[in-house]
Design an enzyme around this catalytic site. Structure first.
Site, PDB file in Angstrom:
ATOM      1  N   ASP A   1     -20.436 -33.148   3.050  1.00 34.28           N
ATOM      2  CA  ASP A   1     -21.816 -33.324   3.513  1.00 34.28           C
ATOM      3  C   ASP A   1     -21.895 -33.470   5.023  1.00 34.28           C
ATOM      4  O   ASP A   1     -22.864 -33.051   5.646  1.00 34.28           O
ATOM      5  CB  ASP A   1     -22.431 -34.594   2.892  1.00 34.28           C
TER       6      ASP A   1
ATOM      7  N   HIS B   1     -29.314 -42.186   7.251  1.00 34.69           N
ATOM      8  CA  HIS B   1     -28.283 -42.533   6.253  1.00 34.69           C
ATOM      9  C   HIS B   1     -26.997 -43.087   6.852  1.00 34.69           C
ATOM     10  O   HIS B   1     -26.202 -43.688   6.130  1.00 34.69           O
ATOM     11  CB  HIS B   1     -27.917 -41.305   5.409  1.00 34.69           C
TER      12      HIS B   1
ATOM     13  N   GLY C   1     -24.868 -38.363   4.207  1.00 30.12           N
ATOM     14  CA  GLY C   1     -26.086 -37.567   4.087  1.00 30.12           C
ATOM     15  C   GLY C   1     -26.468 -36.793   5.334  1.00 30.12           C
ATOM     16  O   GLY C   1     -27.631 -36.842   5.756  1.00 30.12           O
TER      17      GLY C   1
ATOM     18  N   ASP D   1     -39.396 -39.850   4.457  1.00 30.43           N
ATOM     19  CA  ASP D   1     -38.429 -38.831   4.043  1.00 30.43           C
ATOM     20  C   ASP D   1     -38.348 -38.853   2.509  1.00 30.43           C
ATOM     21  O   ASP D   1     -38.574 -39.886   1.889  1.00 30.43           O
ATOM     22  CB  ASP D   1     -37.071 -39.218   4.650  1.00 30.43           C
TER      23      ASP D   1
ATOM     24  N   HIS E   1     -35.741 -38.808   0.873  1.00 28.22           N
ATOM     25  CA  HIS E   1     -34.569 -39.631   0.533  1.00 28.22           C
ATOM     26  C   HIS E   1     -34.744 -41.065   1.011  1.00 28.22           C
ATOM     27  O   HIS E   1     -35.356 -41.305   2.056  1.00 28.22           O
ATOM     28  CB  HIS E   1     -33.301 -39.035   1.160  1.00 28.22           C
TER      29      HIS E   1
ATOM     30  N   ASP F   1     -38.644 -33.331   4.500  1.00 30.82           N
ATOM     31  CA  ASP F   1     -38.172 -32.825   3.208  1.00 30.82           C
ATOM     32  C   ASP F   1     -39.034 -33.342   2.060  1.00 30.82           C
ATOM     33  O   ASP F   1     -38.815 -33.004   0.903  1.00 30.82           O
ATOM     34  CB  ASP F   1     -36.692 -33.161   2.967  1.00 30.82           C
TER      35      ASP F   1
ATOM     36  N   TYR G   1     -35.502 -29.123   5.267  1.00 28.68           N
ATOM     37  CA  TYR G   1     -34.496 -28.074   5.103  1.00 28.68           C
ATOM     38  C   TYR G   1     -35.097 -26.689   4.885  1.00 28.68           C
ATOM     39  O   TYR G   1     -34.367 -25.746   4.647  1.00 28.68           O
ATOM     40  CB  TYR G   1     -33.525 -28.477   3.985  1.00 28.68           C
TER      41      TYR G   1
END
EC number: 3.5.1.98
Length: 430
Positions: A95, A137, A145, A172, A174, A261, A300
């Protein structure tokens, strides 16, 4: 409300030139696309544009462990195979690949957030924007991440020198786990994250029951959501919770992570937000009239990321943007329709009214458990990090001076004004 917000915007063209690898979803090129879209709408004429300083290793080590920072500085694609133990220890690899100019990339995006915080601290602006930042992250000793250095934590640490309470908000898709973890035991930072939650969805944390510990108990707020949430559900929940948070916690400054995202159609996301819905959250936060640091984050589907952050730059400048995208270097990415708005995807919304109602009740119940605006023992304010100037006589004249250093020698405050005669900058080079 202030009559006219003074806005500082941070950007370094080098940040969009790095490449994570052919199959990696993180494309820093989206930052160049965003910047050119901002320029094409003439938004740069309404704010001060700065090139951030490259954060020094000693600044990054205000949060990250010194050995981790040192390894990031030392490693490169050609030597990584020599350090399998460190690569595993610091979670570099899949990642978080090692790529050319990786450390400089970290220095630039972290420097932008640190500089943004310092300008806010010194009341040189009301709102500071660093779309390259928001890498939420990264942990103290490890990458995670797609994030190597946690610029948000570094910016918040800077803000804590001047503010008793900092509110961090994350939209986000996430969970903002790295920022939450860094401040999990303190009441001086309240973290509020709206995100997709599920065991199989990265990073797997962010349950409504995660609320902080010790002095930080009830100062971490998580709003776990399911696939397909739409504008009306999201913005209603966001406004209710954030209004109550600001009223109860009374922060002196807000940090807003605008990961894109969470937009419909994102390559890694699963929400159904339009750009207008996403931007409405920025509008809601701006209306509180508090000093505000705004960053990017995930995102993304890069043409939609650029659209989103450009619209949100407009929101922060109180400027409505026409839907037709003006000609710019990246116009082909927005073809064929060349419009700012994107269609929402048709994902089923699994967030029932009763589910959202339950989450809202739990969050508001937790907020009732905290004292109004915790009293904070403020210490003497430490100075902004002092970096000594280098002695010109000691420099090796044969060493090549990089462009960044040369820029500093030309005009140290790195500010780009329209129509500066004595030091005219071409905006395309900004």
């Amino acid at each position: 409300m202030r009559s006219k917000d003074r806005i500082s915007y941070f950007y370094d063209g080098d940040v969009g030139n790095v490449y994570f690898g052919p199959n990696h979803p993180m494309k820093p090129h989206r930052l160049c696309m965003t910047h050119h879209l901002v320029l094409s709408y003439d938004l740069h004429k309404k704010m001060e544009i700065y090139r951030p300083h490259k954060a020094y290793p000693v600044e990054l080590a205000q949060f990250h462990s010194a050995d981790y920072v040192e390894f990031l500085q030392r490693i490169n694609p050609d030597t990584q195979h020599l350090f399998p133990e460190e690569m595993a220890k610091f979670k570099l690899g899949e990642d978080c690949p090692v790529f050319d100019d990786m450390f400089e990339f970290c220095q630039i995006y972290a420097g932008g957030t640190i500089d943004a915080a310092r300008r806010l601290n010194n009341q040189l602006c009301d709102i500071a924007i660093n779309w390259a930042g928001g890498l939420h992250h990264a942990k103290k000793c490890e990458a995670s991440g797609f994030c190597y250095i946690n610029d948000l934590v570094l910016g918040i640490l800077e803000l804590l020198k001047y503010h008793a309470r900092v509110l961090y908000i994350d939209i986000d898709v996430h969970h903002g786990d790295g920022v939450e973890e860094a401040f999990y035991f303190t009441d001086r930072v309240m973290t509020v994250s709206f995100h997709k939650y599920g065991n199989l969805f990265f990073p797997g944390s962010g349950d409504v029951k995660e609320i902080g510990e010790r002095e930080g108990k009830f100062y971490a707020i998580n709003v776990p959501l399911k696939d397909g949430i739409d504008d009306s559900s999201f913005t209603r929940l966001f406004k209710t919770i954030i209004s109550k948070v600001v009223e109860t916690y009374q922060p002196g400054v807000i940090v807003l992570q605008c990961g894109a995202d969470s937009l419909a159609g994102d390559r890694l996301g699963c929400f159904n937000l339009s750009i207008d819905g996403h931007a409405e959250c920025v509008r809601i936060v701006k209306k509180f009239g508090l000093p505000l640091l705004v960053t990017g984050g995930g995102g993304y589907t890069k043409e939609n990321v650029a659209r989103c952050w450009t619209v949100e730059t407009g929101v922060l400048l109180d400027t409505e943007l026409p839907d037709e995208i003006p000609d710019n270097d990246y116009i082909k990415y927005f073809a064929p329709e060349c419009s700012l708005r994107i269609p929402t995807a048709h994902i089923e919304n699994f967030n029932s009214k009763s589910y959202l109602g339950t989450i809202k009740m739990q969050v508001l119940e937790n907020l009732r458990c905290i004292q109004h605006a915790p009293s904070v023992q403020m210490q003497e304010v430490p100075p902004d990090f002092y970096i000594p100037d280098f002695d010109e006589d000691e420099k090796n004249p044969d060493e090549r001076i990089d462009q960044h250093t040369r820029d500093k020698q030309v005009q140290r405050d790195d500010e780009y004004y329209e129509g500066d005669n004595d030091n005219d900058h071409n905006m395309d080079d900004v």
